[in-house]
Design a protein around this motif. Sequence first.
Motif, short mmCIF file in Angstrom:
data_model
loop_
_atom_site.label_atom_id
_atom_site.label_comp_id
_atom_site.label_asym_id
_atom_site.label_seq_id
_atom_site.Cartn_x
_atom_site.Cartn_y
_atom_site.Cartn_z
N GLN A 8 0.82 -1.20 0.00
CA GLN A 8 0.00 0.00 0.00
C GLN A 8 0.86 1.27 0.00
OE1 GLN A 8 -3.36 -0.26 -0.30
NE2 GLN A 8 -3.00 -2.47 -0.39
N SER A 9 2.16 1.11 0.16
CA SER A 9 3.08 2.24 0.16
C SER A 9 4.42 1.76 -0.39
CB SER A 9 3.28 2.77 1.59
OG SER A 9 4.00 1.82 2.37
N ASP A 11 7.24 2.00 1.06
CA ASP A 11 7.96 1.31 2.14
C ASP A 11 7.51 -0.14 2.25
OD1 ASP A 11 9.61 3.41 2.99
OD2 ASP A 11 8.03 4.28 4.23
N GLU A 12 6.22 -0.38 2.04
CA GLU A 12 5.73 -1.76 2.06
C GLU A 12 6.27 -2.55 0.88
OE1 GLU A 12 1.52 -2.18 2.52
OE2 GLU A 12 1.45 -0.93 4.31
N LYS A 46 12.45 5.76 -4.35
CA LYS A 46 12.00 6.40 -3.10
C LYS A 46 12.87 7.62 -2.80
CE LYS A 46 11.56 5.67 1.88
NZ LYS A 46 11.75 4.74 3.01
N PRO A 58 3.77 12.24 -5.62
CA PRO A 58 2.70 11.31 -5.22
C PRO A 58 2.27 10.38 -6.34
CG PRO A 58 2.27 13.50 -4.36
CD PRO A 58 3.44 13.64 -5.30
N GLU A 61 4.86 7.70 -6.75
CA GLU A 61 4.76 6.65 -5.72
C GLU A 61 3.62 5.69 -6.05
OE1 GLU A 61 4.64 5.78 -0.94
OE2 GLU A 61 4.76 7.85 -1.64
N ARG A 62 2.49 6.22 -6.53
CA ARG A 62 1.37 5.34 -6.92
C ARG A 62 1.80 4.42 -8.06
NH1 ARG A 62 -1.48 10.16 -6.79
NH2 ARG A 62 -1.78 10.16 -9.05
N ILE A 65 4.04 1.68 -6.73
CA ILE A 65 3.29 0.66 -5.97
C ILE A 65 2.53 -0.27 -6.91
CG2 ILE A 65 1.40 0.31 -4.33
CD1 ILE A 65 2.26 3.08 -3.11
#
Length: 255
Positions: A8-9, A11-12, A46, A58, A61-62, A65
């Motif tokens: 979901q991020s 980092d995940e 990142k 943003p 990042e989407r 992911i």
Amino acid sequence: MSTMPQAQSIDEVIAILNTIIDESVQQSSPLGYFAVLYCKVTEKVKEGIANGMFQNGPRMERLDIIFANRYIKAYYEYRNGIQASSCWEVAFEYAEDYWVIVLQHLLLGMNAHINLDLGIAAAEVAPKDAINDLHDDFNTINEILSGLVGNVEKALSDVWPVLKWILKKTKHIDTFLIDFSMQEAREGAWKFAVELAPLNANQSEECIEKRDYSITKVADLVVKPGKIASFLFKIMRLFEIGSVDAKIEKLRKVI
């Protein structure tokens, strides 16, 4: 049956990739080679987002992911005996082949993930006309990958010492890596994304199936590049140093 995690991020994403690497080390699975490279790329993306490298952090990042989750899903589908995308299925199945060298494992992963998954992720995060606004950020990924090429060479040299001599004599190795993973593959991924973005669900499914089929044929060429190249790759395989888990850990430290 293993769980089927989805991040979901960013980092995940990194956490799940490290879990895949740890599993590969424990199981002495060559699947860990690509996971290491991909984890390093994700860490650089990142950093790039945090440092303002992208026009729209943003959105990037989407994209990261969605992109990563396609690989993660394919990996756990394979582990659970579920049919993944054809090009991923071929890449995973070749992990069982002793004669496939580390470089080929990396290229098989890049082939499936860049040539298929990246275009799908880009079209999903920027559908229809919005795809045009993504182009500059899409190209910025190339700069991030370019910075990793030298580290990949160093890591491959450590597991295959003959490569050190070749790198002194020719620059074809790094040119090959750049051409495959960034220039040709990413240019193709962008064209695929632009083709996919305006399509409806049914049209997209058909387009993705055709793309998957063509990319699977590329995977076969990576592993079966002809008699002479295949012979040379087998010689390289004999000169690779260390067990699979040791090579994964070496890649983890050097890339």
